[in-house]
Design an enzyme around this catalytic site. Structure first.
Site: not given
Length: 79
Positions: A31-32
């Protein structure tokens, strides 16, 4: 994409250095990475990937363990 608990530093950054290793099993790291790439597209800030103990072509072509981990995330519908 907004990440709950994403550090302010990521939001304020003008350059991004992302270590890409055997993190594909980590939902947070993926997600980062998505957030970093979205910010890169939006503002043109550079992203420098560092490949650690992973073949860059496996990441690019989504092969081997990297592909397996991504498939598992798709099954869990994290995207």
């Amino acid at each position: 994409m907004e990440v709950v608990g994403c550090p302010d530093a990521l939001e304020r950054s003008e350059k991004y250095l992302k270590v890409i290793g055997q993190f594909a099993a980590s939902k947070w790291c993926l997600i980062e990475l998505v957030v970093i790439l979205e910010k890169n597209r939006a503002n043109g800030h550079p992203v420098m990937p560092i490949f650690y103990k992973v073949n860059p072509s496996h990441v690019r072509k989504q092969e081997e363990k990297f592909a397996q981990a991504l498939a598992e995330h798709e099954e869990k519908e994290i995207w």
